[in-house]
Design a protein around this motif. Structure first.
Motif, PDB file in Angstrom:
ATOM      1  N   ASP A 164       0.827  -1.200   0.000  1.00 15.78           N
ATOM      2  CA  ASP A 164       0.000   0.000   0.000  1.00 15.78           C
ATOM      3  C   ASP A 164       0.869   1.261   0.000  1.00 15.78           C
ATOM      4  O   ASP A 164       0.526   2.263  -0.636  1.00 15.78           O
ATOM      5  N   ASP A 165       1.995   1.204   0.699  1.00 16.39           N
ATOM      6  CA  ASP A 165       2.918   2.348   0.683  1.00 16.39           C
ATOM      7  C   ASP A 165       3.550   2.537  -0.688  1.00 16.39           C
ATOM      8  O   ASP A 165       3.818   3.669  -1.110  1.00 16.39           O
ATOM      9  N   LEU A 166       3.804   1.432  -1.384  1.00 14.69           N
ATOM     10  CA  LEU A 166       4.324   1.520  -2.747  1.00 14.69           C
ATOM     11  C   LEU A 166       3.344   2.269  -3.643  1.00 14.69           C
ATOM     12  O   LEU A 166       3.732   3.183  -4.381  1.00 14.69           O
ATOM     13  N   TYR A 167       2.077   1.901  -3.566  1.00 13.83           N
ATOM     14  CA  TYR A 167       1.074   2.529  -4.420  1.00 13.83           C
ATOM     15  C   TYR A 167       0.890   4.005  -4.072  1.00 13.83           C
ATOM     16  O   TYR A 167       0.779   4.855  -4.960  1.00 13.83           O
ATOM     17  N   LYS A 168       0.873   4.312  -2.781  1.00 16.38           N
ATOM     18  CA  LYS A 168       0.690   5.704  -2.368  1.00 16.38           C
ATOM     19  C   LYS A 168       1.879   6.566  -2.782  1.00 16.38           C
ATOM     20  O   LYS A 168       1.707   7.683  -3.271  1.00 16.38           O
ATOM     21  N   ALA A 169       3.087   6.061  -2.563  1.00 19.39           N
ATOM     22  CA  ALA A 169       4.273   6.838  -2.932  1.00 19.39           C
ATOM     23  C   ALA A 169       4.312   7.093  -4.431  1.00 19.39           C
ATOM     24  O   ALA A 169       4.715   8.185  -4.872  1.00 19.39           O
ATOM     25  N   THR A 170       3.904   6.120  -5.226  1.00 17.54           N
ATOM     26  CA  THR A 170       3.906   6.289  -6.679  1.00 17.54           C
ATOM     27  C   THR A 170       2.951   7.403  -7.096  1.00 17.54           C
ATOM     28  O   THR A 170       3.283   8.253  -7.939  1.00 17.54           O
ATOM     29  N   GLU A 171       1.769   7.416  -6.487  1.00 13.65           N
ATOM     30  CA  GLU A 171       0.804   8.471  -6.785  1.00 13.65           C
ATOM     31  C   GLU A 171       1.340   9.846  -6.378  1.00 13.65           C
ATOM     32  O   GLU A 171       1.237  10.827  -7.129  1.00 13.65           O
ATOM     33  N   ILE A 172       1.941   9.918  -5.194  1.00 12.74           N
ATOM     34  CA  ILE A 172       2.470  11.196  -4.701  1.00 12.74           C
ATOM     35  C   ILE A 172       3.570  11.714  -5.611  1.00 12.74           C
ATOM     36  O   ILE A 172       3.593  12.901  -5.971  1.00 12.74           O
ATOM     37  N   VAL A 173       4.502  10.840  -6.006  1.00 16.67           N
ATOM     38  CA  VAL A 173       5.609  11.271  -6.871  1.00 16.67           C
ATOM     39  C   VAL A 173       5.066  11.749  -8.216  1.00 16.67           C
ATOM     40  O   VAL A 173       5.478  12.796  -8.739  1.00 16.67           O
ATOM     41  N   ALA A 174       4.141  10.993  -8.790  1.00 17.53           N
ATOM     42  CA  ALA A 174       3.589  11.378 -10.094  1.00 17.53           C
ATOM     43  C   ALA A 174       2.915  12.737 -10.022  1.00 17.53           C
ATOM     44  O   ALA A 174       3.132  13.611 -10.892  1.00 17.53           O
ATOM     45  N   LEU A 175       2.113  12.976  -8.995  1.00 18.15           N
ATOM     46  CA  LEU A 175       1.389  14.232  -8.880  1.00 18.15           C
ATOM     47  C   LEU A 175       2.328  15.392  -8.570  1.00 18.15           C
ATOM     48  O   LEU A 175       2.164  16.499  -9.095  1.00 18.15           O
ATOM     49  N   ALA A 176       3.325  15.144  -7.723  1.00 22.03           N
ATOM     50  CA  ALA A 176       4.279  16.214  -7.382  1.00 22.03           C
ATOM     51  C   ALA A 176       5.108  16.601  -8.607  1.00 22.03           C
ATOM     52  O   ALA A 176       5.357  17.792  -8.857  1.00 22.03           O
ATOM     53  N   VAL A 177       5.555  15.623  -9.366  1.00 23.45           N
ATOM     54  CA  VAL A 177       6.321  15.922 -10.570  1.00 23.45           C
ATOM     55  C   VAL A 177       5.455  16.665 -11.571  1.00 23.45           C
ATOM     56  O   VAL A 177       5.902  17.615 -12.234  1.00 23.45           O
ATOM     57  N   ARG A 178       4.206  16.257 -11.678  1.00 18.60           N
ATOM     58  CA  ARG A 178       3.281  16.956 -12.576  1.00 18.60           C
ATOM     59  C   ARG A 178       3.193  18.443 -12.202  1.00 18.60           C
ATOM     60  O   ARG A 178       3.232  19.345 -13.063  1.00 18.60           O
ATOM     61  N   ASP A 179       3.088  18.747 -10.886  1.00 21.26           N
ATOM     62  CA  ASP A 179       3.007  20.126 -10.441  1.00 21.26           C
ATOM     63  C   ASP A 179       4.280  20.891 -10.760  1.00 21.26           C
ATOM     64  O   ASP A 179       4.245  22.045 -11.193  1.00 21.26           O
ATOM     65  N   LEU A 180       5.423  20.262 -10.532  1.00 16.82           N
ATOM     66  CA  LEU A 180       6.707  20.920 -10.781  1.00 16.82           C
ATOM     67  C   LEU A 180       6.890  21.221 -12.264  1.00 16.82           C
ATOM     68  O   LEU A 180       7.405  22.272 -12.646  1.00 16.82           O
ATOM     69  N   LEU A 181       6.459  20.296 -13.124  1.00 15.76           N
ATOM     70  CA  LEU A 181       6.549  20.537 -14.547  1.00 15.76           C
ATOM     71  C   LEU A 181       5.644  21.690 -14.970  1.00 15.76           C
ATOM     72  O   LEU A 181       6.029  22.541 -15.773  1.00 15.76           O
ATOM     73  N   ALA A 182       4.449  21.718 -14.412  1.00 19.58           N
ATOM     74  CA  ALA A 182       3.504  22.763 -14.777  1.00 19.58           C
ATOM     75  C   ALA A 182       3.958  24.131 -14.276  1.00 19.58           C
ATOM     76  O   ALA A 182       3.787  25.146 -14.953  1.00 19.58           O
ATOM     77  N   GLU A 183       4.582  24.136 -13.085  1.00 16.73           N
ATOM     78  CA  GLU A 183       5.009  25.391 -12.481  1.00 16.73           C
ATOM     79  C   GLU A 183       6.256  25.928 -13.152  1.00 16.73           C
ATOM     80  O   GLU A 183       6.470  27.137 -13.218  1.00 16.73           O
ATOM     81  N   GLY A 184       7.123  24.984 -13.611  1.00 14.02           N
ATOM     82  CA  GLY A 184       8.324  25.396 -14.325  1.00 14.02           C
ATOM     83  C   GLY A 184       9.413  25.892 -13.416  1.00 14.02           C
ATOM     84  O   GLY A 184      10.278  26.613 -13.863  1.00 14.02           O
TER      85      GLY A 184
END
Length: 419
Positions: free
Chosen positions: A399-419
């Motif tokens: 369950d921690d694997l799945y949660k961490a994967t979601e968090i990393v994907a969403l955080a990277v998405r934000d960083l890319l969008a923010e630039g």
């Protein structure tokens, strides 16, 4: 104080990322199991078979994988037999480059296991196996986070890279450091392997010294005709242990770090029980807090050893540096990276997670040394004790694997969008 907030997106891309990852959970667990099943113990550091299997698995996900073999002589010089650096690049458009670094090498299983260390058995929702938590899980985390970003579509900014290396257990010199020195990657940010319930932005450094004392062998019936190397080592060891007592008075300002530490972890020497030992060598491990400088700490320890050696001048003393890993400290930009992860972690985990330091050392320091802001975040429980990291029955809660994967994907998405 500069504004460190990164905008959190809440739109159909978020939904697409979550939907993909939810549907890919069994696939991600199988991916991790395949990584655990292939031994990659370091030492001895013969890791090319694992790199080959990882490459196959990444290509099955549809990624183009660059394989950069480490020259055999260079690997040997760093105590390894074989290693390769794997890079996956996914360009969405102009913008920042974010590297996600995980290592595939692991410590040897050791004794005490009640499960096959390479079996990847799932017990009550936990996968058990060497590397399940440190850090093969993060190879899976980062690979599936990147896949989710691809599957979500409509991303138009930045590049995400996977850096999968095989020498973290021996210092990172031919892994992350080599990737950066060779110009194979020039990231603007990096995220490296860690656990799910904290963002790590600082960690200890480490100094390893070998102290060798040489004397002269003699028959035990006539010890005065020799020079006892073990006797010569005794005042040096006593001086080091006395010196260690003073470390408690120095405490790092970084939460989670604590005080400097010193351990003599290995000693060898002698010929036989009935022979005066002509050689004794021991190795010490000195942990550096972020406020310390490695060269200054080494000079101080060499002074302690030199002063103590005067008590037995007949023996020859040689001090050799084995390893110097400087501490990791935050760089400008690290706070934005950490905040992006924290903001996404809170709703997924149901709690706010701290930003802190850890009294370990990792190869993340090589990114910081190259001027790349880096935070450590990945799959795993709250502590290394919960994970049995580097111990028997190492484990990861899926369950921690799945949660961490979601968090990393969403955080990277934000960083890319923010630039």
């Amino acid at each position: 104080m500069p504004d460190t907030k990164v905008p959190v997106m809440t739109d159909s891309i978020d939904t697409a990322i979550r939907d993909y990852l939810h549907g890919a959970r069994e696939q991600e667990a199988r991916f991790l199991a395949e990584l655990v099943k292939v031994p990659s113990d370091n030492p001895p550091g013969d890791c090319d078979a694992h790199a080959k299997r990882t490459t196959e698995l990444l290509r099955e996900l549809g990624f183009e994988v660059e394989v950069h073999p480490v020259p055999a002589e260079l690997a040997k010089a760093h105590g390894m037999i074989s290693a390769s650096n794997l890079i996956v690049r996914r360009r969405f458009g102009d913008g920042p480059v974010i590297a996600l670094n995980a290592h595939g090498d692991v410590v040897a299983p050791g004794e005490g296991w009640t499960h096959d260390p390479y079996g990847a058995e799932v017990v009550d929702g936990w996968m058990v196996g060497r590397g399940a938590a440190v850090s093969k899980s993060d190879i899976a985390t980062y690979a599936f986070a990147l896949k989710a970003l691809e599957q979500a579509g409509r991303l138009t900014r930045g590049t995400v890279e996977l850096h999968i290396t095989y020498d973290e257990e021996s210092g990172g010199e031919i892994g992350p450091k080599l990737i950066l020195e060779q110009g194979l990657s020039k990231p603007d940010f990096a995220i490296a392997a860690a656990f799910s319930y904290a963002v790590v932005t600082a960690h200890n450094g480490c100094l390893h010294l070998e102290v060798e004392l040489r004397g002269k062998s003699a028959h035990a019936a006539l010890p005065s005709t020799g020079i006892d190397a073990l006797e010569a080592a005794t005042p040096i060891l006593a001086a080091l242990y006395q010196h260690r007592k003073g470390y408690a008075a120095t405490v790092s300002k970084v939460t989670g770090i604590g005080s400097p530490q010193l351990t003599v972890g290995l000693i060898e020497g002698g010929i036989n029980t009935n022979v005066v030992p002509d050689r004794v060598a021991f190795r010490l491990d000195r942990r550096l807090i972020p406020e310390e400088n490695g060269a200054a700490v080494e000079a101080e320890l060499r002074g302690v050893i030199e002063d103590a050696a005067r008590a037995f001048p007949k023996a020859t003393v040689t001090v050799r540096r084995i390893l110097l890993a400087e501490p990791l400290s935050p760089l400008p930009g690290t706070d934005r990276l950490a905040e992006a992860i924290r903001r996404r972690a809170a709703p997924v985990l149901g709690e706010e997670i701290p930003v802190k330091g850890v009294p370990l050392y990792t190869d993340a320091r090589h990114y910081a040394a190259a001027g790349v802001p880096i935070a450590l975040y990945g799959a795993g429980p709250r502590t290394i004790e919960d994970a049995n990291a580097h111990r028997a029955n190492e484990r990861l809660k899926l369950d921690d694997l799945y949660k961490a994967t979601e968090i990393v994907a969403l955080a990277v998405r934000d960083l890319l969008a923010e630039g």
